[in-house]
Write a protein that holds these residues in place. Structure first.
Motif, PDB file in Angstrom:
ATOM      1  N   ALA A 123      -4.515  -2.586  -3.115  1.00  0.00           N
ATOM      2  CA  ALA A 123      -5.290  -2.955  -1.932  1.00  0.00           C
ATOM      3  C   ALA A 123      -4.365  -3.460  -0.827  1.00  0.00           C
ATOM      4  O   ALA A 123      -4.551  -3.132   0.346  1.00  0.00           O
ATOM      5  CB  ALA A 123      -6.323  -4.017  -2.281  1.00  0.00           C
ATOM      6  N   MET A 124      -3.345  -4.220  -1.196  1.00  0.00           N
ATOM      7  CA  MET A 124      -2.396  -4.700  -0.186  1.00  0.00           C
ATOM      8  C   MET A 124      -1.755  -3.549   0.560  1.00  0.00           C
ATOM      9  O   MET A 124      -1.683  -3.538   1.783  1.00  0.00           O
ATOM     10  CB  MET A 124      -1.272  -5.477  -0.869  1.00  0.00           C
ATOM     11  CG  MET A 124      -1.552  -6.913  -0.915  1.00  0.00           C
ATOM     12  SD  MET A 124      -0.163  -7.774  -1.602  1.00  0.00           S
ATOM     13  CE  MET A 124      -0.998  -9.328  -1.733  1.00  0.00           C
ATOM     14  N   ARG A 125      -1.285  -2.567  -0.223  1.00  0.00           N
ATOM     15  CA  ARG A 125      -0.633  -1.419   0.414  1.00  0.00           C
ATOM     16  C   ARG A 125      -1.632  -0.652   1.253  1.00  0.00           C
ATOM     17  O   ARG A 125      -1.316  -0.183   2.345  1.00  0.00           O
ATOM     18  CB  ARG A 125      -0.024  -0.494  -0.638  1.00  0.00           C
ATOM     19  CG  ARG A 125       1.174  -1.104  -1.330  1.00  0.00           C
ATOM     20  CD  ARG A 125       1.628  -0.251  -2.494  1.00  0.00           C
ATOM     21  NE  ARG A 125       2.182   1.023  -2.080  1.00  0.00           N
ATOM     22  CZ  ARG A 125       2.339   2.059  -2.897  1.00  0.00           C
ATOM     23  NH1 ARG A 125       1.957   1.970  -4.152  1.00  0.00           N
ATOM     24  NH2 ARG A 125       2.864   3.184  -2.451  1.00  0.00           N
ATOM     25  N   ALA A 126      -2.873  -0.534   0.750  1.00  0.00           N
ATOM     26  CA  ALA A 126      -3.875   0.227   1.496  1.00  0.00           C
ATOM     27  C   ALA A 126      -4.274  -0.490   2.779  1.00  0.00           C
ATOM     28  O   ALA A 126      -4.692   0.142   3.729  1.00  0.00           O
ATOM     29  CB  ALA A 126      -5.097   0.454   0.617  1.00  0.00           C
ATOM     30  N   LEU A 127      -4.149  -1.815   2.799  1.00  0.00           N
ATOM     31  CA  LEU A 127      -4.635  -2.567   3.956  1.00  0.00           C
ATOM     32  C   LEU A 127      -3.509  -3.049   4.866  1.00  0.00           C
ATOM     33  O   LEU A 127      -3.718  -3.924   5.696  1.00  0.00           O
ATOM     34  CB  LEU A 127      -5.475  -3.755   3.496  1.00  0.00           C
ATOM     35  CG  LEU A 127      -6.699  -3.394   2.649  1.00  0.00           C
ATOM     36  CD1 LEU A 127      -7.418  -4.638   2.193  1.00  0.00           C
ATOM     37  CD2 LEU A 127      -7.658  -2.502   3.415  1.00  0.00           C
ATOM     38  N   GLY A 128      -2.323  -2.501   4.688  1.00  0.00           N
ATOM     39  CA  GLY A 128      -1.299  -2.727   5.697  1.00  0.00           C
ATOM     40  C   GLY A 128      -0.223  -3.743   5.396  1.00  0.00           C
ATOM     41  O   GLY A 128       0.517  -4.123   6.297  1.00  0.00           O
TER      42      GLY A 128
ATOM     43  N   TYR B  86       1.579   3.701   6.314  1.00  0.00           N
ATOM     44  CA  TYR B  86       0.773   2.563   6.768  1.00  0.00           C
ATOM     45  C   TYR B  86      -0.130   2.951   7.925  1.00  0.00           C
ATOM     46  O   TYR B  86      -1.272   2.497   8.005  1.00  0.00           O
ATOM     47  CB  TYR B  86       1.662   1.372   7.137  1.00  0.00           C
ATOM     48  CG  TYR B  86       2.122   0.600   5.916  1.00  0.00           C
ATOM     49  CD1 TYR B  86       1.186   0.017   5.065  1.00  0.00           C
ATOM     50  CD2 TYR B  86       3.464   0.485   5.600  1.00  0.00           C
ATOM     51  CE1 TYR B  86       1.585  -0.664   3.930  1.00  0.00           C
ATOM     52  CE2 TYR B  86       3.876  -0.194   4.467  1.00  0.00           C
ATOM     53  CZ  TYR B  86       2.928  -0.770   3.635  1.00  0.00           C
ATOM     54  OH  TYR B  86       3.328  -1.439   2.509  1.00  0.00           O
ATOM     55  N   ARG B  89      -2.990   5.093   6.464  1.00  0.00           N
ATOM     56  CA  ARG B  89      -3.942   4.296   5.683  1.00  0.00           C
ATOM     57  C   ARG B  89      -4.831   3.438   6.566  1.00  0.00           C
ATOM     58  O   ARG B  89      -5.954   3.120   6.188  1.00  0.00           O
ATOM     59  CB  ARG B  89      -3.192   3.372   4.726  1.00  0.00           C
ATOM     60  CG  ARG B  89      -2.532   4.105   3.596  1.00  0.00           C
ATOM     61  CD  ARG B  89      -1.750   3.115   2.761  1.00  0.00           C
ATOM     62  NE  ARG B  89      -0.816   3.785   1.886  1.00  0.00           N
ATOM     63  CZ  ARG B  89       0.366   3.311   1.561  1.00  0.00           C
ATOM     64  NH1 ARG B  89       0.766   2.150   2.041  1.00  0.00           N
ATOM     65  NH2 ARG B  89       1.162   3.976   0.765  1.00  0.00           N
ATOM     66  N   PHE B  96     -11.950  -0.152  -4.069  1.00  0.00           N
ATOM     67  CA  PHE B  96     -11.283   0.142  -5.333  1.00  0.00           C
ATOM     68  C   PHE B  96     -12.225  -0.041  -6.517  1.00  0.00           C
ATOM     69  O   PHE B  96     -13.125  -0.872  -6.483  1.00  0.00           O
ATOM     70  CB  PHE B  96     -10.054  -0.744  -5.505  1.00  0.00           C
ATOM     71  CG  PHE B  96      -8.906  -0.330  -4.644  1.00  0.00           C
ATOM     72  CD1 PHE B  96      -8.062   0.696  -5.050  1.00  0.00           C
ATOM     73  CD2 PHE B  96      -8.673  -0.925  -3.421  1.00  0.00           C
ATOM     74  CE1 PHE B  96      -7.007   1.105  -4.259  1.00  0.00           C
ATOM     75  CE2 PHE B  96      -7.617  -0.525  -2.617  1.00  0.00           C
ATOM     76  CZ  PHE B  96      -6.782   0.490  -3.034  1.00  0.00           C
ATOM     77  N   PHE B 102      -8.758 -10.010  -2.982  1.00  0.00           N
ATOM     78  CA  PHE B 102      -7.704 -10.993  -3.252  1.00  0.00           C
ATOM     79  C   PHE B 102      -8.339 -12.301  -3.720  1.00  0.00           C
ATOM     80  O   PHE B 102      -9.051 -12.954  -2.971  1.00  0.00           O
ATOM     81  CB  PHE B 102      -6.867 -11.213  -1.997  1.00  0.00           C
ATOM     82  CG  PHE B 102      -6.284  -9.943  -1.459  1.00  0.00           C
ATOM     83  CD1 PHE B 102      -5.463  -9.150  -2.240  1.00  0.00           C
ATOM     84  CD2 PHE B 102      -6.587  -9.503  -0.183  1.00  0.00           C
ATOM     85  CE1 PHE B 102      -4.945  -7.965  -1.768  1.00  0.00           C
ATOM     86  CE2 PHE B 102      -6.074  -8.307   0.304  1.00  0.00           C
ATOM     87  CZ  PHE B 102      -5.253  -7.544  -0.495  1.00  0.00           C
ATOM     88  N   ASN B 117      -3.619  -7.468   9.384  1.00  0.00           N
ATOM     89  CA  ASN B 117      -2.340  -6.964   8.883  1.00  0.00           C
ATOM     90  C   ASN B 117      -1.979  -5.553   9.303  1.00  0.00           C
ATOM     91  O   ASN B 117      -0.835  -5.148   9.144  1.00  0.00           O
ATOM     92  CB  ASN B 117      -2.308  -7.069   7.366  1.00  0.00           C
ATOM     93  CG  ASN B 117      -2.181  -8.507   6.913  1.00  0.00           C
ATOM     94  OD1 ASN B 117      -1.125  -9.104   7.041  1.00  0.00           O
ATOM     95  ND2 ASN B 117      -3.262  -9.075   6.438  1.00  0.00           N
ATOM     96  N   GLN B 118      -2.956  -4.779   9.792  1.00  0.00           N
ATOM     97  CA  GLN B 118      -2.610  -3.408  10.144  1.00  0.00           C
ATOM     98  C   GLN B 118      -1.978  -3.351  11.522  1.00  0.00           C
ATOM     99  O   GLN B 118      -2.450  -4.001  12.469  1.00  0.00           O
ATOM    100  CB  GLN B 118      -3.843  -2.524  10.064  1.00  0.00           C
ATOM    101  CG  GLN B 118      -4.141  -2.193   8.616  1.00  0.00           C
ATOM    102  CD  GLN B 118      -5.430  -1.473   8.402  1.00  0.00           C
ATOM    103  OE1 GLN B 118      -6.194  -1.287   9.334  1.00  0.00           O
ATOM    104  NE2 GLN B 118      -5.685  -1.076   7.178  1.00  0.00           N
TER     105      GLN B 118
END
Ligand SMILES: Nc1ncnc2c1ncn2[C@@H]1O[C@H](COP(=O)(O)OP(=O)(O)OP(=O)(O)O)[C@@H](O)[C@H]1O
Ligand SMILES: [Mg+2]
Lengths: 252, 287
Positions: A123-128, B86, B89, B96, B102, B117-118
């Motif tokens: 999820a971290m990688r998917a969300l940036g 990135y 995505r 998931f 988190f 974060n994006q």
């Protein structure tokens, strides 16, 4: 035969890659300061009481064991020197590192392992966010700062423990002689290896914990396996590295 | 928020002979090819271990295929490195299978995570603050009817609620493609229908493109035959000639291979014993 060698070799390669990426990220933005302080708190402050306790008793045991041998040669005055040198060179760094490996390599591996199996790392990688930057780098930095400090504290408390045995308990020597002897015996060489070792151990503990955590597969059972492996592998590498570093310093 | 209906359809996701082999002898994904066009809803069915999650992770660049080519939104992404991924995505929303929320963050921070974060939401290299994105976060949580859980932690919510938070987090950045991995798995039928209603609502409001992995044929059946009625706040059956019907396509995976692709009627008509297990007609035979 080749297959048998392949897996440890690949693991080592992964370790080196992770080490490289985590280290490069130290200077790259964004910088996750909050994560760093949180880790310094759990690793450093959290381990302080047990480090002090173990440091103290290793000094006590050292002085007790040495007292008999030294009295055979009539050299009880040297107890400060022997305690200080063994603690600073070897016992302090290795015992503290083993302690922190048991406490934090396992903690890191199980935390990242749970994150892996619940797809939080994906999820971290998917969300940036880059998980190496967000999870590994703060843990590595925190470990590199706190482990040498904890080692210095353990060394000092250990020498105090030795003093307790040598002076008030067994009256092997006088207080001022103990401290003089301990202080004067330490050379740059001893201090240098006493500080280089914890720094190397910090790399081992943090990165082995992270690597085994991030490679976890197979649900909650896998988390248990990753945790155990991380502690075992980190401990073995601590001994290998201390042997190598000692070998180098013996020749200097 | 709805995009222009008249805009020409674009190819959102394209797999060409994509394979992925782990250490096992059988490949996890075996020469899979398909295309998903904008406005489509794709239902992906298949037994456990048939490669559905692997396929989704390849579409997100989380796993690298051993061979084959992938394009996302018309862009060839097969050889993209992590940094280029990135950007790709940030246009894809994802839920998931294991949740992926988190645990150390509150619901609000979880939903705000993609916005904070994006890279595409940064202005002059600066992250937005939690306060500045709060309206968007609140709206996304209201959409899944969890507007009052902002300060809770994921562990304090039920499984169905966590699933809905995952949907809010995936949709908050208004993605061009939404990948749902088993949104109804392990839920009771009522909660499962609530989740599917949300997906239908999302499709109508944003005219979104989605791929939905599921074990339940009913999920696909609902997506293909129902629309959301905002006045009555419930689902209603689509007219027989509604364009949505043909925009919902079904795919069946078996042992890493794509063994069926087509409409609901074609799936129902299929006589292959494996494929027909995922269609309505065994149920009809029983009744
Ligand atoms: N990281 C991995 N390493 C090795 N093998 C993997 C990995 N991920 C998946 N596999 C294998 O790939 C195959 C497909 O797995 P996948 O998770 O895509 O199944 P799935 O269709 O999502 O099943 P489910 O419906 O149970 O979620 C399985 O045989 C699995 O063991
Ligand atoms: Mg799956």
């Amino acid at each position: 035969m080749l297959d048998w060698l392949k897996s440890p070799f690949l693991t080592f390669q992964e370790f080196v890659l992770l080490a490289g990426r985590a280290t490069v990220n130290v200077v790259r933005r964004p910088f996750y300061g909050q994560d760093l302080f949180l880790q310094m708190d759990t690793i450093g402050v959290g381990s302080l009481p047990i480090t002090v306790l173990i440091g103290f008793f290793s000094g006590v045991i050292m002085a007790l064991q040495m007292s008999r041998a030294l009295s055979q040669y009539g050299a009880t005055g040297q107890v400060g020197q022997i305690t200080a040198i063994t603690l600073v060179r070897e016992m302090g760094p290795v015992l503290t590192a083993l302690l922190i490996a048991g406490r934090n390599a396992s903690g890191i591996a199980s935390e990242l392992g749970s994150m892996k199996v619940s797809e939080q790392i994906d999820a971290m990688r998917a969300l940036g966010t880059d998980p190496v930057k967000k999870l590994v780098t703060p843990r590595l930095l925190a470990m590199c700062v706190t482990l040498p400090l904890l080692t210095i504290i353990a060394d000092f408390v250990g020498i105090v423990g030795g003093y307790m045995v040598a002076v008030p308990l067994l009256r092997l020597t006088t207080g001022s002689q103990y401290w003089n002897n301990a202080w004067r015996s330490l050379e740059y060489n001893d201090i240098a290896q006493g500080l280089i070792k914890p720094l190397l151990f910090a790399f081992i503990i943090a990165l082995v914990g992270c690597l085994y955590g991030m490679r976890t597969t197979g649900g909650t059972q896998g988390v248990g396996r990753a945790t155990t492996q991380a502690v075992v592998v980190a401990s073995v590498w601590i001994f290998i590295v201390t042997a190598l570093v000692t070998r180098i310093f013996v020749n200097l | 928020m709805a995009r222009n209906e008249a805009s020409a359809p674009r190819c959102i996701l394209k797999f060409e002979d994509v394979s992925l082999q782990f250490d096992q002898p059988r490949p996890a994904l075996d020469r899979v090819s398909f295309e998903i066009w904008s406005g489509e809803t794709r239902i992906i069915l298949g037994a456990a271990g048939s490669g559905k999650t692997v396929m989704m992770k390849i579409a997100l660049g989380l796993l690298k295929p051993t061979s084959g080519r992938i394009s996302v939104m018309g862009q060839e992404v097969t050889h993209f490195d992590e940094r280029q991924w990135y950007d790709v995505r940030s246009r894809i929303g994802v839920l998931f299978q294991e949740g992926g929320l988190f645990d150390s963050l509150t619901i609000e921070e979880n939903v705000a995570y993609p916005l904070l974060n994006q890279a595409r939401f940064m202005t002059a290299g600066k992250k937005p603050t939690l306060d500045s994105v709060r309206p968007d976060v609140q709206e996304a949580l209201n959409f899944v009817e969890l507007g009052n859980t902002l300060n809770k932690f994921p562990s304090e919510l039920s499984g169905g609620m966590r699933r809905r938070v995952g949907i809010a987090r995936g949709s908050v950045a208004d993605p061009d493609l939404f990948l749902y991995d088993s949104p109804t798995a392990g839920l009771d039928p009522i909660t499962a229908n609530t989740i599917i209603t949300l997906l239908i609502k999302d499709r109508e409001m944003r005219n979104s493109t989605a791929a939905i992995i599921t074990h339940r044929f009913q999920d696909g059946h609902l997506m293909a035959n129902f629309r959301y009625n905002p006045e009555k706040e419930c689902l209603e059956k689509l007219a027989a000639d509604s364009p949505i019907r043909e925009k919902t396509k079904f795919m069946v995976m078996k042992e890493g291979r794509l063994v069926f692709e087509g409409s609901e009627a074609e799936l129902d008509a299929c006589s292959d014993p494996y494929i027909s297990k995922f269609s309505m007609h065994p149920a009809r035979k029983v009744s």
